[in-house]
Design a protein around this motif. Structure first.
Motif, short mmCIF file in Angstrom:
data_model
loop_
_atom_site.label_atom_id
_atom_site.label_comp_id
_atom_site.label_asym_id
_atom_site.label_seq_id
_atom_site.Cartn_x
_atom_site.Cartn_y
_atom_site.Cartn_z
N VAL A 223 0.87 -1.17 0.00
CA VAL A 223 0.00 0.00 0.00
C VAL A 223 0.91 1.22 0.00
CG1 VAL A 223 -1.71 1.32 1.28
CG2 VAL A 223 -1.83 -1.18 1.26
N THR A 224 0.74 2.12 -0.97
CA THR A 224 1.54 3.33 -1.05
C THR A 224 0.70 4.51 -0.58
OG1 THR A 224 2.85 2.46 -2.89
CG2 THR A 224 2.87 4.85 -2.55
N LEU A 225 1.19 5.19 0.47
CA LEU A 225 0.48 6.36 0.98
C LEU A 225 0.87 7.59 0.16
CD1 LEU A 225 0.72 5.84 4.85
CD2 LEU A 225 -1.01 5.02 3.23
N LEU B 65 14.36 2.36 6.04
CA LEU B 65 14.69 3.55 5.27
C LEU B 65 15.79 3.22 4.27
CD1 LEU B 65 14.74 6.65 4.66
CD2 LEU B 65 16.43 6.85 6.51
N ALA B 66 15.52 3.45 2.99
CA ALA B 66 16.52 3.27 1.93
C ALA B 66 16.71 4.61 1.23
CB ALA B 66 16.07 2.20 0.94
N TRP B 67 17.93 4.88 0.80
CA TRP B 67 18.21 6.12 0.09
C TRP B 67 19.44 5.96 -0.79
CZ3 TRP B 67 19.82 5.23 5.03
CH2 TRP B 67 21.15 5.54 5.37
N ASN B 68 19.60 6.92 -1.70
CA ASN B 68 20.76 6.96 -2.58
C ASN B 68 21.86 7.76 -1.89
OD1 ASN B 68 22.59 7.10 -4.68
ND2 ASN B 68 21.39 8.55 -5.90
N ASP C 175 16.61 10.61 -2.70
CA ASP C 175 15.55 9.73 -3.22
C ASP C 175 15.13 8.70 -2.15
OD1 ASP C 175 13.74 8.77 -5.09
OD2 ASP C 175 15.17 7.34 -5.95
N GLY C 176 14.81 9.19 -0.97
CA GLY C 176 14.49 8.30 0.14
C GLY C 176 13.12 7.66 0.04
N VAL C 177 13.01 6.46 0.59
CA VAL C 177 11.73 5.77 0.67
C VAL C 177 11.70 4.97 1.97
CG1 VAL C 177 12.62 3.82 -0.70
CG2 VAL C 177 10.15 4.15 -0.46
N VAL C 178 10.58 5.05 2.66
CA VAL C 178 10.39 4.28 3.88
C VAL C 178 9.33 3.22 3.62
CG1 VAL C 178 9.35 4.38 6.19
CG2 VAL C 178 11.18 5.95 5.58
N ARG D 172 7.01 7.39 0.10
CA ARG D 172 8.13 7.94 -0.67
C ARG D 172 8.34 9.41 -0.33
NH1 ARG D 172 9.83 4.20 -4.17
NH2 ARG D 172 11.41 5.72 -4.86
N LEU D 173 9.60 9.79 -0.22
CA LEU D 173 9.93 11.20 0.01
C LEU D 173 9.96 11.91 -1.34
CD1 LEU D 173 10.73 9.77 2.66
CD2 LEU D 173 12.57 11.44 2.90
N ASP D 174 8.77 12.04 -1.94
CA ASP D 174 8.66 12.57 -3.29
C ASP D 174 8.35 14.07 -3.31
OD1 ASP D 174 6.13 12.32 -2.27
OD2 ASP D 174 5.41 10.92 -3.78
#
Length: 243
Positions: free
Chosen positions: A34-36, A59-62, A173-176, A189-191
């Motif tokens: 599920v993407t918030l 937490l993943a990021w470039n 480009d972080g995403v949790v 997503r930190l969009d």
């Protein structure tokens, strides 16, 4: 940088959760993720059959976004300008995952690598804890929340902080991703980006004692942990700390 306390308590031997078992959420809906979003910012973990067990927040990021090369013949002044804009060196970005927590008994605190605050300040098994500090972005960072008894938790605010490197959220480009013990993953997503601040509130877990929900935040706060505390009304006292 601010910090609530500086002593790292010992972690229990059973702090690492088992791998999440496969399973679909309640109601027969088979969703893997599920993407918030802004349009749909909230999901109930309870109604999705995702409460119970241990929730892993990843937490993943470039960590090493590409850098523009120095202008030919720029010499010392060009290098000085690159250093001022963050273009010199390897351009590595060190993001720290952390959380402000408030428990049902009224106790509050922060979990983060800064100040070696790797777990909540309770005396028994932790309810909120980090498994370590990834300074190079190789495998990301993991925060855990014990949801076996939702009545013990009031709220947990998950945040990311640029500890090292020029604030550049677009490049990071972080995403949790929240991985419950069962049911679908929840992605935030930190969009949206605001490079004026190194601090971003990402998502908030809220429990009313029976139902646990996740609220997308993606809210940038100018300042550090104390500014985040004030923005969300945690009401703690802060002092300087370091890793």
């Amino acid at each position: 940088m601010p910090i609530d306390y500086t002593k790292r308590p010992g972690q229990p031997a059973d702090s690492a959760p088992a791998s999440p078992p496969a399973g679909a959420p309640a109601g027969g809906v088979n969703l893997s993720k599920v993407t918030l979003t802004k349009a749909a910012p909230r999901v109930s973990l309870t109604k999705a059959g995702s409460t119970g067990g241990t929730l892993r927040v990843h937490l993943a990021w470039n960590a090493r976004p590409g850098q523009a090369p120095a202008p030919a013949g720029g010499g010392f002044l060009a290098k000085l300008k690159q250093a001022a804009t963050g273009a010199a060196g390897d351009g590595a970005i060190d993001l720290d995952l952390g959380a402000l927590y408030e428990l049902a008994d009224g106790s509050k605190g922060v979990v983060q690598a800064l100040g070696n605050a790797f777990r909540d300040r309770g005396t028994g098994d932790p309810l909120v804890w980090l498994d370590g500090d990834d300074r190079r972005g190789g495998g990301g960072e993991n925060l855990y929340v014990d949801l076996r008894d939702p009545s013990r938790i009031k709220r947990v605010l998950v945040f990311a902080f640029i500890y090292e490197g020029v604030p550049n959220w677009a490049a990071a480009d972080g995403v949790v991703t929240l991985h419950p013990a069962q049911g679908p993953e929840v992605e935030v997503r930190l969009d949206e980006h605001d490079d004026r601040s190194p601090m971003c509130a990402i998502a908030q877990l809220v429990s009313d004692g029976r139902e646990v929900s996740v609220q997308r935040e993606v809210r940038y706060v100018q300042g550090g942990q104390q500014a985040l505390d004030e923005a969300y009304g945690w009401g703690m006292r802060w002092r300087t700390g370091r890793k």
